[in-house]
Design a protein around this motif. Sequence first.
Motif, PDB file in Angstrom:
ATOM      1  N   ASP A  69      23.239  34.185  64.748  1.00 33.06           N
ATOM      2  CA  ASP A  69      24.593  33.656  64.540  1.00 33.06           C
ATOM      3  C   ASP A  69      25.366  33.650  65.861  1.00 33.06           C
ATOM      4  O   ASP A  69      24.840  34.064  66.902  1.00 33.06           O
ATOM      5  CB  ASP A  69      25.332  34.417  63.432  1.00 33.06           C
ATOM      6  CG  ASP A  69      25.672  35.856  63.785  1.00 33.06           C
ATOM      7  OD1 ASP A  69      25.626  36.239  64.975  1.00 33.06           O
ATOM      8  OD2 ASP A  69      25.987  36.626  62.858  1.00 33.06           O
ATOM      9  N   ASN A  70      26.610  33.186  65.823  1.00 38.26           N
ATOM     10  CA  ASN A  70      27.380  33.042  67.058  1.00 38.26           C
ATOM     11  C   ASN A  70      27.787  34.371  67.685  1.00 38.26           C
ATOM     12  O   ASN A  70      28.279  34.396  68.809  1.00 38.26           O
ATOM     13  CB  ASN A  70      28.606  32.147  66.845  1.00 38.26           C
ATOM     14  CG  ASN A  70      29.535  32.675  65.767  1.00 38.26           C
ATOM     15  OD1 ASN A  70      29.291  33.733  65.187  1.00 38.26           O
ATOM     16  ND2 ASN A  70      30.574  31.929  65.481  1.00 38.26           N
ATOM     17  N   ARG A  71      27.574  35.492  66.982  1.00 37.91           N
ATOM     18  CA  ARG A  71      27.833  36.825  67.563  1.00 37.91           C
ATOM     19  C   ARG A  71      26.543  37.504  68.016  1.00 37.91           C
ATOM     20  O   ARG A  71      26.515  38.704  68.252  1.00 37.91           O
ATOM     21  CB  ARG A  71      28.568  37.694  66.555  1.00 37.91           C
ATOM     22  CG  ARG A  71      29.972  37.168  66.263  1.00 37.91           C
ATOM     23  CD  ARG A  71      30.708  38.089  65.359  1.00 37.91           C
ATOM     24  NE  ARG A  71      29.885  38.415  64.185  1.00 37.91           N
ATOM     25  CZ  ARG A  71      30.361  38.721  62.996  1.00 37.91           C
ATOM     26  NH1 ARG A  71      31.654  38.784  62.811  1.00 37.91           N
ATOM     27  NH2 ARG A  71      29.557  38.994  61.996  1.00 37.91           N
ATOM     28  N   GLN A  72      25.457  36.720  68.090  1.00 39.36           N
ATOM     29  CA  GLN A  72      24.156  37.224  68.537  1.00 39.36           C
ATOM     30  C   GLN A  72      23.550  38.234  67.568  1.00 39.36           C
ATOM     31  O   GLN A  72      22.841  39.158  67.986  1.00 39.36           O
ATOM     32  CB  GLN A  72      24.237  37.808  69.949  1.00 39.36           C
ATOM     33  CG  GLN A  72      24.667  36.797  70.999  1.00 39.36           C
ATOM     34  CD  GLN A  72      23.673  35.670  71.173  1.00 39.36           C
ATOM     35  OE1 GLN A  72      22.546  35.880  71.565  1.00 39.36           O
ATOM     36  NE2 GLN A  72      24.083  34.452  70.854  1.00 39.36           N
TER      37      GLN A  72
END
Length: 142
Positions: A69-72
């Motif tokens: 996801d965009n937060r790794q």
Amino acid sequence: MNSRLIEVSGFDAVGYAPIVDFQAWRVAMLNYIDELEPQNIDNFQCHNDTDEVFVLLSGKCILFCAKVDNRQNIIDISSWDMQPNKTYNIKRGVFHTHTLSQDAKVLIVENQDTNDSNSPKIMIDQSINRQLVRITAEHWSW
């Protein structure tokens, strides 16, 4: 043999070693190393600038790819039980890792300048590690 015509190389030790670097590309070998036992894997890596090709020459190898996801955070894991003599092209930007049997030999083709500065890692927690162990057991019928 004339060494200006052909260079013959091999790698039989544990782990990873570049075998041939030429201009923009590299051929390397990956052999069994205990840090790639599924219970010992602690990260997934991606290559920002290049695809990476794997070819299983002997033994067994499972490739794991992670959807992130965009937060790794890893949100899904896919796996491929590699078949000998087939190419597996991990696309640029895909987080991946692998586990190998003790008799495994994997040929790797990548850009010559692939290194830690253009290949970020995501460290994994115990729940992701347990998933890797479970997936390996399913593939290899432990």
